[in-house]
Design a protein around this motif. Structure first.
Motif, mmCIF file in Angstrom:
data_model
loop_
_atom_site.group_PDB
_atom_site.id
_atom_site.type_symbol
_atom_site.label_atom_id
_atom_site.label_comp_id
_atom_site.label_asym_id
_atom_site.label_seq_id
_atom_site.Cartn_x
_atom_site.Cartn_y
_atom_site.Cartn_z
ATOM 1 N N ALA A 181 0.831 -1.210 0.000
ATOM 2 C CA ALA A 181 0.000 0.000 0.000
ATOM 3 C C ALA A 181 0.861 1.254 0.000
ATOM 4 C CB ALA A 181 -0.922 -0.003 1.225
ATOM 5 N N VAL A 182 1.921 1.258 0.798
ATOM 6 C CA VAL A 182 2.821 2.418 0.837
ATOM 7 C C VAL A 182 3.480 2.615 -0.532
ATOM 8 C CG1 VAL A 182 4.928 3.354 1.849
ATOM 9 C CG2 VAL A 182 3.231 2.241 3.317
ATOM 10 N N GLY A 183 3.950 1.511 -1.131
ATOM 11 C CA GLY A 183 4.552 1.611 -2.455
ATOM 12 C C GLY A 183 3.560 2.085 -3.504
ATOM 13 N N TRP A 184 2.336 1.633 -3.395
ATOM 14 C CA TRP A 184 1.279 2.041 -4.329
ATOM 15 C C TRP A 184 0.989 3.534 -4.204
ATOM 16 C CZ3 TRP A 184 -3.895 -1.207 -4.613
ATOM 17 C CH2 TRP A 184 -4.572 -0.892 -5.800
ATOM 18 N N LEU A 185 0.907 4.020 -2.964
ATOM 19 C CA LEU A 185 0.696 5.450 -2.738
ATOM 20 C C LEU A 185 1.835 6.272 -3.331
ATOM 21 C CD1 LEU A 185 -0.639 5.619 0.926
ATOM 22 C CD2 LEU A 185 -1.790 6.513 -1.102
ATOM 23 N N TRP A 186 3.061 5.789 -3.160
ATOM 24 C CA TRP A 186 4.197 6.504 -3.725
ATOM 25 C C TRP A 186 4.116 6.511 -5.252
ATOM 26 C CZ3 TRP A 186 7.144 10.193 -4.103
ATOM 27 C CH2 TRP A 186 8.376 10.179 -4.761
ATOM 28 N N PHE A 187 3.695 5.405 -5.840
ATOM 29 C CA PHE A 187 3.616 5.353 -7.295
ATOM 30 C C PHE A 187 2.550 6.319 -7.816
ATOM 31 C CE2 PHE A 187 2.599 3.566 -11.467
ATOM 32 C CZ PHE A 187 3.880 3.408 -11.984
ATOM 33 N N VAL A 188 1.423 6.422 -7.123
ATOM 34 C CA VAL A 188 0.386 7.379 -7.527
ATOM 35 C C VAL A 188 0.963 8.788 -7.558
ATOM 36 C CG1 VAL A 188 -1.800 8.452 -6.842
ATOM 37 C CG2 VAL A 188 -1.527 5.967 -6.698
ATOM 38 N N ASN A 189 1.710 9.145 -6.523
ATOM 39 C CA ASN A 189 2.235 10.499 -6.425
ATOM 40 C C ASN A 189 3.407 10.735 -7.367
ATOM 41 O OD1 ASN A 189 0.897 12.174 -4.080
ATOM 42 N ND2 ASN A 189 0.967 10.060 -3.384
ATOM 43 N N LEU A 190 4.290 9.751 -7.498
ATOM 44 C CA LEU A 190 5.428 9.976 -8.390
ATOM 45 C C LEU A 190 4.973 10.086 -9.839
ATOM 46 C CD1 LEU A 190 6.644 7.392 -10.280
ATOM 47 C CD2 LEU A 190 7.105 6.459 -8.025
ATOM 48 N N PHE A 191 3.918 9.377 -10.204
ATOM 49 C CA PHE A 191 3.412 9.498 -11.572
ATOM 50 C C PHE A 191 2.914 10.921 -11.816
ATOM 51 C CE2 PHE A 191 1.320 8.395 -15.481
ATOM 52 C CZ PHE A 191 2.027 7.286 -15.927
ATOM 53 N N ASN A 192 2.304 11.509 -10.797
ATOM 54 C CA ASN A 192 1.859 12.897 -10.899
ATOM 55 C C ASN A 192 3.057 13.838 -10.984
ATOM 56 O OD1 ASN A 192 0.143 15.155 -10.833
ATOM 57 N ND2 ASN A 192 0.192 15.235 -8.605
ATOM 58 N N PHE A 193 4.092 13.586 -10.155
ATOM 59 C CA PHE A 193 5.281 14.436 -10.167
ATOM 60 C C PHE A 193 5.991 14.389 -11.524
ATOM 61 C CE2 PHE A 193 5.895 13.353 -5.388
ATOM 62 C CZ PHE A 193 4.856 14.200 -5.057
ATOM 63 N N MET A 194 5.967 13.242 -12.171
ATOM 64 C CA MET A 194 6.719 13.066 -13.408
ATOM 65 C C MET A 194 5.966 13.575 -14.636
ATOM 66 S SD MET A 194 9.658 11.745 -12.586
ATOM 67 C CE MET A 194 10.299 10.986 -14.065
ATOM 68 N N ASP A 195 4.758 14.067 -14.436
ATOM 69 C CA ASP A 195 3.997 14.646 -15.541
ATOM 70 C C ASP A 195 4.331 16.124 -15.626
ATOM 71 O OD1 ASP A 195 2.144 15.183 -17.549
ATOM 72 O OD2 ASP A 195 0.492 15.426 -16.129
ATOM 73 N N GLY A 196 5.521 16.435 -16.181
ATOM 74 C CA GLY A 196 5.969 17.815 -16.165
ATOM 75 C C GLY A 196 6.436 18.377 -17.490
ATOM 76 N N ILE A 197 6.578 17.535 -18.522
ATOM 77 C CA ILE A 197 6.922 18.032 -19.851
ATOM 78 C C ILE A 197 6.052 17.312 -20.876
ATOM 79 C CG2 ILE A 197 9.295 18.649 -19.243
ATOM 80 C CD1 ILE A 197 10.223 16.111 -20.699
ATOM 81 N N ASP A 198 5.970 17.891 -22.056
ATOM 82 C CA ASP A 198 5.107 17.344 -23.107
ATOM 83 C C ASP A 198 5.478 15.899 -23.432
ATOM 84 O OD1 ASP A 198 4.245 19.943 -23.133
ATOM 85 O OD2 ASP A 198 5.148 20.451 -25.074
#
Length: 338
Positions: free
Chosen positions: A145-162
Motif C-alpha cells: 500500500a505504501v509503495g502504491w501510494l508513492w507510485f500514484v504520487n510519483l506518476f503525478n510528479f513526473m507529468d511535467g513536460i510534453d
C-alpha cells in the motif's frame, strides 16, 4: 473472439477513442478557458489547456469495465474502477480550484486501501503475496500500500513536460501486456495493459511537443493508481523483477529526486523543477528529445523484463546500469553547436 483479435481491439479501439475524445476535451477546455498559466516552476511559456486526462480516462475506464466483465472474476477490478473514478473527481477539483495536500492524500489512501482487495490471492507463487512470502500477509499488504501510494504520487510528479507521462503510460501498458502474454497469465492483464497503452497513444497525438493540451492531475493521478495496480498484480503473480523493471525510469528519477530534496531540507510536497527530465530541458534539450531518450530506455527495460521470465534477477544489474546512464546523460548540459 480470438485472443489476437481481442488484443488488437484493446489497443486500436482505445487509441481511436482516446484520440477522438481528447480532441473533444481540448475544444471544451478552450471554450471554458481552463488553462495552465506559466509560473516559475513551469516547463511551458504560454497558457495551455489543462485537463486532457479526461480523454485518457474516459477511454481507459470503459475499456477496462468491458474487459473485467469478460474476465474469470468480473468483480475483482471493481474497487480499481471505483477508486479511479473517485480520484478523477478529487483531482479535477484540484486542477480547477486547488486543494490542499490533506484531502488529496486522504482520497489516495482510501482508493489504495479499497484497491488492496483487488490484488490476487490463492494458488499463485507466494500465495498471491506481492513480496512472495518474504513478509507476513499483513506486512506484505502494508508495504504494498505504501509503495502504491508513492507510485500514484510519483506518476503525478513526473507529468511535467510534453509527452512524458503519456509515453510512460504507453510503455508500461505495452510492457505489462508483453510480459503477461509471455508468462501465460490471465489474458485480462494483457488486455488491461494494451487498453492503457492505446489510450495513452491517442492522447499523445495531442500532447506531443509542442503540446496542444496537458494531462492535468485528472489524468496523472488515476493513471498512477490503475497502472500501480497492474504492476502489483504482476509482482503478486511471481514476476516481481518484471514489475520493477517496466517502470524503472519513473521510479528512479522520482525517488532519487525526493531523497535528494529530503537531504537538502526542502519541502518535498511543494512543486519544483528538480527532476532529471526537468533539468535536461533547462540545460538545452527539447521536450521531445528528452521523451525520446526515455522511450529508448523503456524499450530496453521491456526487453529485459521479458528476459527476466527466464533469467530472473540476473537482469537487474544491466537494467540499473541503463537507468543510471540515462540519468547521467539527462544531467549533462547540451553542448552548443560550434
Amino acid at each position: 473472439m480470438s485472443g489476437a483479435l481481442a488484443l488488437a481491439l484493446a489497443l486500436g479501439g482505445s487509441f481511436a477513442l482516446s484520440w477522438l475524445l481528447t480532441g473533444r476535451v481540448l475544444a471544451y477546455l478552450r471554450r471554458k478557458a481552463i488553462l495552465d498559466h506559466p509560473n516559475d516552476r513551469s516547463s511551458h511559456s504560454i497558457p495551455t489547456p489543462r485537463g486532457g486526462g479526461w480523454g485518457v480516462m474516459l477511454t481507459l475506464l470503459p475499456a477496462w469495465a468491458v474487459i473485467a466483465a469478460t474476465a474469470d472474476d468480473p468483480l475483482r477490478a471493481l474497487p480499481i474502477l471505483a477508486g479511479a473514478v473517485a480520484l478523477m473527481a478529487v483531482s479535477w477539483m484540484d486542477d480547477r480550484r486547488g486543494l490542499g495536500p490533506a484531502p488529496r492524500f486522504l482520497a489516495q489512501i482510501a482508493a489504495v486501501v479499497a484497491g488492496l482487495s483487488a490484488l490476487p490471492g490463492g494458488a499463485l507463487p507466494g500465495d498471491g503475496l506481492v513480496f512472495q512470502g518474504l513478509l507476513p500477509f499483513w506486512a506484505d499488504r502494508l508495504v504494498a500500500a505504501v509503495g502504491w501510494l508513492w507510485f500514484v504520487n510519483l506518476f503525478n510528479f513526473m507529468d511535467g513536460i510534453d509527452g512524458l507521462a503519456g509515453g510512460e503510460t504507453a510503455s508500461i501498458g505495452a510492457g505489462l501486456a508483453l510480459v503477461a502474454a509471455l508468462a501465460g497469465l490471465d489474458p485480462a492483464l494483457a488486455l488491461y495493459g494494451l487498453a492503457a497503452a492505446g489510450a495513452a497513444l491517442g492522447f499523445l497525438m495531442w500532447n506531443w511537443h509542442p503540446a496542444k493540451l496537458f494531462m492535468g492531475d485528472v489524468g496523472s493521478v488515476p493513471l498512477g493508481f490503475t497502472l500501480g495496480w497492474l504492476l502489483l498484480v504482476l509482482a503478486a503473480s511471481g514476476l516481481w523483477v518484471a514489475a520493477l523493471l517496466i517502470p524503472a525510469y519513473f521510479l528512479a528519477d522520482a525517488t532519487f529526486t525526493l531523497l535528494r530534496r529530503l537531504v537538502e531540507g526542502k519541502k518535498v510536497w511543494q512543486a519544483h523543477r528538480e527532476h532529471f527530465y526537468q533539468k535536461a530541458t533547462q540545460r538545452g534539450r527539447s521536450h521531445a528529445q528528452v521523451v525520446r531518450l526515455v522511450l529508448m530506455l523503456n524499450a530496453a527495460l521491456l526487453l529485459l523484463a521479458a528476459a527476466s521470465l527466464a533469467l530472473g534477477w540476473v537482469v537487474l544489474p544491466a537494467a540499473a546500469a541503463a537507468v543510471v546512464l540515462l540519468l547521467a546523460l539527462l544531467a549533462r548540459p547540451v553542448r552548443a553547436a560550434a
